[in-house]
Design an enzyme around this catalytic site. Structure first.
Site, PDB file in Angstrom:
ATOM      1  N   HIS A   1       0.834  -1.207   0.000  1.00 59.67           N
ATOM      2  CA  HIS A   1       0.000   0.000   0.000  1.00 59.67           C
ATOM      3  C   HIS A   1       0.874   1.264   0.000  1.00 59.67           C
ATOM      4  O   HIS A   1       0.712   2.159  -0.841  1.00 59.67           O
ATOM      5  CB  HIS A   1      -0.908  -0.031   1.231  1.00 59.67           C
ATOM      6  CG  HIS A   1      -1.824   1.149   1.367  1.00 59.67           C
ATOM      7  ND1 HIS A   1      -3.150   1.106   0.995  1.00 59.67           N
ATOM      8  CD2 HIS A   1      -1.616   2.410   1.834  1.00 59.67           C
ATOM      9  CE1 HIS A   1      -3.709   2.283   1.218  1.00 59.67           C
ATOM     10  NE2 HIS A   1      -2.802   3.092   1.737  1.00 59.67           N
ATOM     11  N   GLU A   2       1.807   1.313   0.931  1.00 55.69           N
ATOM     12  CA  GLU A   2       2.667   2.510   1.028  1.00 55.69           C
ATOM     13  C   GLU A   2       3.591   2.624  -0.184  1.00 55.69           C
ATOM     14  O   GLU A   2       3.917   3.729  -0.613  1.00 55.69           O
ATOM     15  CB  GLU A   2       3.457   2.501   2.338  1.00 55.69           C
ATOM     16  CG  GLU A   2       2.596   2.540   3.600  1.00 55.69           C
ATOM     17  CD  GLU A   2       1.551   3.653   3.624  1.00 55.69           C
ATOM     18  OE1 GLU A   2       1.780   4.697   2.994  1.00 55.69           O
ATOM     19  OE2 GLU A   2       0.487   3.462   4.263  1.00 55.69           O
TER      20      GLU A   2
ATOM     21  N   HIS B   1       1.726   4.573  -2.750  1.00 49.33           N
ATOM     22  CA  HIS B   1       1.841   6.024  -2.532  1.00 49.33           C
ATOM     23  C   HIS B   1       3.219   6.528  -2.989  1.00 49.33           C
ATOM     24  O   HIS B   1       3.327   7.524  -3.693  1.00 49.33           O
ATOM     25  CB  HIS B   1       1.684   6.357  -1.039  1.00 49.33           C
ATOM     26  CG  HIS B   1       0.268   6.321  -0.538  1.00 49.33           C
ATOM     27  ND1 HIS B   1      -0.732   7.090  -1.082  1.00 49.33           N
ATOM     28  CD2 HIS B   1      -0.315   5.622   0.482  1.00 49.33           C
ATOM     29  CE1 HIS B   1      -1.882   6.873  -0.428  1.00 49.33           C
ATOM     30  NE2 HIS B   1      -1.654   5.975   0.522  1.00 49.33           N
TER      31      HIS B   1
ATOM     32  N   GLU C   1      -4.739   7.993  -2.990  1.00 56.35           N
ATOM     33  CA  GLU C   1      -5.233   6.737  -2.426  1.00 56.35           C
ATOM     34  C   GLU C   1      -5.518   5.719  -3.540  1.00 56.35           C
ATOM     35  O   GLU C   1      -5.384   4.516  -3.323  1.00 56.35           O
ATOM     36  CB  GLU C   1      -6.486   7.012  -1.583  1.00 56.35           C
ATOM     37  CG  GLU C   1      -6.880   5.894  -0.646  1.00 56.35           C
ATOM     38  CD  GLU C   1      -5.902   5.639   0.510  1.00 56.35           C
ATOM     39  OE1 GLU C   1      -4.973   6.457   0.732  1.00 56.35           O
ATOM     40  OE2 GLU C   1      -6.070   4.598   1.186  1.00 56.35           O
TER      41      GLU C   1
END
Lengths: 510, 510
Positions: A269-270, A273, A299
């Site tokens: 997830h990170e 980003h 997001e």
């Protein structure tokens, strides 16, 4: 001659303006370094000094952004004949300038003070499971935020104004429409899953997983996905986040011996980003053309990598052997299908948003969205929040919290005075599905490529379609530019219905 | 009434002034965080963005410090009836304001550009062992610095003006006098040591020492000395340094398998810097009263801990067993005397300053001081530097470099355009000895306390005598306040003569 003079003048004003913008953004980036350090490196005792450093930085940037000189330059530039790029920069700075200039300093200070004091109050109320202790503070924060919104625009719905801080262009109507559709279509899907007899291999990753080895695995997955270590690093933080700019975008994650999958998915997830940040154009660093678009788009990038890549069968075909190498004793017998199922389990009775699965997550968001919107609009009293919260959980998720601690006190956001933020989590997931569908159209056999560990075509597609544009386009234009269509929840709903219909053997959804 | 009004006015001006000062200092502290991160944490690719962030911060602080408003406030305050504390703050800010305001921005920018470009030129010249490649750049830097000094004060010796950037109050005459005395008295001492037949246990720490274990040992020594981990941390950096403020003062060190003693002493040295910073008064954070005094005093704190504690027999009585626990196989047979001797070896033929022992170190400084002073004063041509350098090494240290790389090109400082910095290293050592002698007078059986691991009385003495004063006193006043005497090299010379006379069995020095 007159026209030439006008051009020269514009260019002169623009040069002055862009110098100020770059200074502003560089100071903002400095603040990001201070904040990363505070979360990841700073010894605890450093807080008093760090708060003052951050406050000095934010005072200075506030002064530059709201200065008369900036106002005059913006006015001057709006009369000029600018390039598209210059216009985009002016548009973004104008928006920030207007929002900040319209709110009196006293109110900003009061909000900052009340939020600082709210944090410990919220913590205590949560620890003691007593909403009434937090209620007066929440009431005050709601009042102050309504006042804040009124200063920015007295003629509009205050929730709309607050929401635009996080997602300036999609409009709160769109958010409302999308979230209502998620509610209407996901509640029956979740019900159907609850009634399904399908047995998923949900115990694939149970047991104790050494956290040092988990960290090596997190580095493996970042290597695998193509994280650029020359421009990034991995650390741990209590609440994983990523931060930085196109030259230096860092990832944090956290490890828990019993949650190897959680750490892995948080890392992916990170990574999503960070890889967006790293894809922003370097030659536009410190201007809006080199900044990421807002929360929805950011997001969408983390969710795309986490859910559409990290929770896909193709990814596990590729990555399970690596995980088995790291944990041979625990995972020797696991199949790709087992891992895929475990990564996509829909939990029966989870009340906590941050521990939710990909699907029910959005019901958590819908609850918060409806409640904060009604609070800010004055349609709901603070004292009624726990009851309404619990009712909504029962209605949308079929479970009712026993306590405020596990109910309306679970999240920190409102104690920060943040209202309007939650929806962007779901809006981002919805956009992730739309972008991924578009990428699948454009990239031949994307699934096979993921299964073969060839992530380059997806990176290229995302960079080309999203990252390289920075904040050049508004969110809605960017979506059209990237996908050829308006923003829509169709792809997200198709995706979850098909995936979960399949996994849980639901006749109506396959 | 008139007098009361005047007081009110003064207080109003001072409030405005101190708000600005705090903002300035907090922005400076933010810069320190960015710089620490860059040295210790930042991925290499982050440099372009980081340079711009730091430059934005330094532009903003420069503008605040040199603003007309600051100038007016300073003028206004100098007519007011201020407290001693307020006067000290005004004195320090006035000095910084005057220095910065007098130098034209163009020159500052040119110096910054030429220095940036000088670094790679110096690196290449050093790698190719060819001073002539660096000479034109050095020539330009000398010219620019002379010009710089002339702007600050056209009526004074330019080297004096540059030196005052690093040590504003002791005066270049004092520096010159002290360094000349070191030269006159240490050259014969080094000669005598070279002729001594004494055999020191210099192989006590030879071999390969695992660097992870060395890191544990570095943490041991910081624990032992009383480093406050709530307000600090230990990391590695290619060039050890410490940085921070009274709430957050961090140490860095470096590990080399063959140099366990080097890592340990670097750690103790940086601990000395950090513990000074941590001893500054917290309620004066972000004002000169909460800032450390300049380089001489800062270096006195690192040298006091490194040399007077870390290289003492008492310290090794206490610490050798810990080191033996960490490296049982290597150090089982070592005695306290062995460790003490190894820590105080005077090297026969070391040409490199950063690898020098405690004693010959100062000859390295004297060479650089004499050369940079003569360059800036115009008494030495750049092209003659290598020859003069080598002659001086032969004269003061009895060894002659074979190459410029191991001679005048070894240090980075001049390529940064820094002239006047080197002397503070020796001035700090000299002050360390004076302070330690005074502490020995005041603390009963200090040696025994060190041998027992009781460092608290020394910490208290240093905090009471030096740290808590921040920059309240000028350097010379601070020394008188702390020791009751004027600054003097007597204690340093007594200390080295006695220690080395004893170790090397020198009849004339015992």
């Amino acid at each position: 001659m007159a026209s030439e003079a006008a051009t020269d003048e514009a260019s002169d004003a623009y040069s002055k303006f862009i110098r100020k913008v770059k200074r502003l953004e560089n100071l903002g980036q400095a603040e990001t370094v201070l904040s990363w350090d505070q979360e990841v490196m700073m010894p605890e005792g450093g807080t008093p000094a760090r708060s003052k450093q951050r406050s000095a930085l934010s005072t200075v940037t506030h002064e530059i952004l709201t200065s008369d000189e900036m106002a005059e330059l913006l006015d001057e530039l709006e009369g000029e004949d600018l390039t598209d790029e210059q216009e985009a920069v002016v548009r973004e700075v104008r928006r920030a300038h207007d929002r900040k200039s319209r709110v009196p300093e006293d109110l900003v200070e009061e909000l900052s003070e009340v939020s600082s004091e709210a944090m410990p109050v919220w913590k205590e109320a949560k620890a003691e499971d007593d909403f009434s202790k937090f209620a007066p503070t929440l009431e005050r924060l709601v009042e102050l935020r309504r006042e804040y919104a009124e200063h920015i625009d007295p003629d509009r719905d205050p929730y709309e104004v607050l929401f635009e801080k996080y997602e300036p262009y999609l409009g709160v109507d769109t958010a409302e429409e999308i979230l209502q559709r998620l509610r209407d279509e996901l509640v029956p899907l979740v019900d159907a899953i609850r009634e399904s007899d399908a047995e998923l291999a949900t115990d694939t990753f149970t047991g104790e997983f050494d956290t040092d080895t988990q960290e090596e695995l997190a580095r493996d997955v970042l290597d695998e996905l193509g994280y650029d270590w020359e421009h990034g690093r991995l650390d741990t933080a209590p609440h994983p986040f990523s931060a930085g700019n196109q030259f230096d975008a860092r990832v944090t994650t956290r490890f828990n011996p019993e949650e190897p999958l959680g750490a892995l998915m948080a890392t992916v997830h990170e990574f999503g980003h960070a890889t967006y940040t790293l894809g922003l154009p370097r030659d536009h660093y410190a201007t809006p053309l080199g900044d990421s678009r807002d929360m929805t788009v950011h997001e969408s990038q983390s969710r795309l990598w986490e859910n559409h890549v990290g929770r896909s069968r193709a990814f596990w075909e590729r990555f399970l052997p690596t995980m088995q190498d790291r944990f041979p004793e625990k995972l020797a017998d696991a199949s790709v299908e087992d891992a895929f199922e475990a990564a996509n389990e829909v939990y029966e009775d989870n009340l906590i948003r941050v521990e939710a699965d990909e699907l029910t997550y959005h019901m958590h968001i819908v609850v918060r969205f409806e409640i904060e919107r009604d609070l800010i609009r004055g349609d709901l009293d603070v004292e009624d929040v726990p009851e309404v919260w619990n009712d909504k959980y029962e209605e949308y998720l079929g479970i009712r919290p026993d306590s405020d601690a596990e109910g309306c006190l679970q999240d920190i956001h409102w104690s920060h005075g943040d209202f309007g933020y939650f929806p962007t989590y779901s809006l981002g997931s919805v956009l992730a599905a739309q972008l991924f569908a578009s990428a699948e159209d454009d990239i031949e056999n994307l699934d096979d490529k993921i299964a073969a560990g060839d992530f380059e075509p997806l990176h290229e597609w995302l960079t080309e379609s999203v990252h390289r544009h920075g904040s050049r386009y508004t969110t809605d234009d960017l979506i059209r530019e990237a996908t050829g269509e308006d923003y829509t929840a169709d792809y997200f709903l198709d995706y979850v219905k098909s995936k979960y219909g399949d996994l849980y053997e639901l006749d109506d959804y396959q």
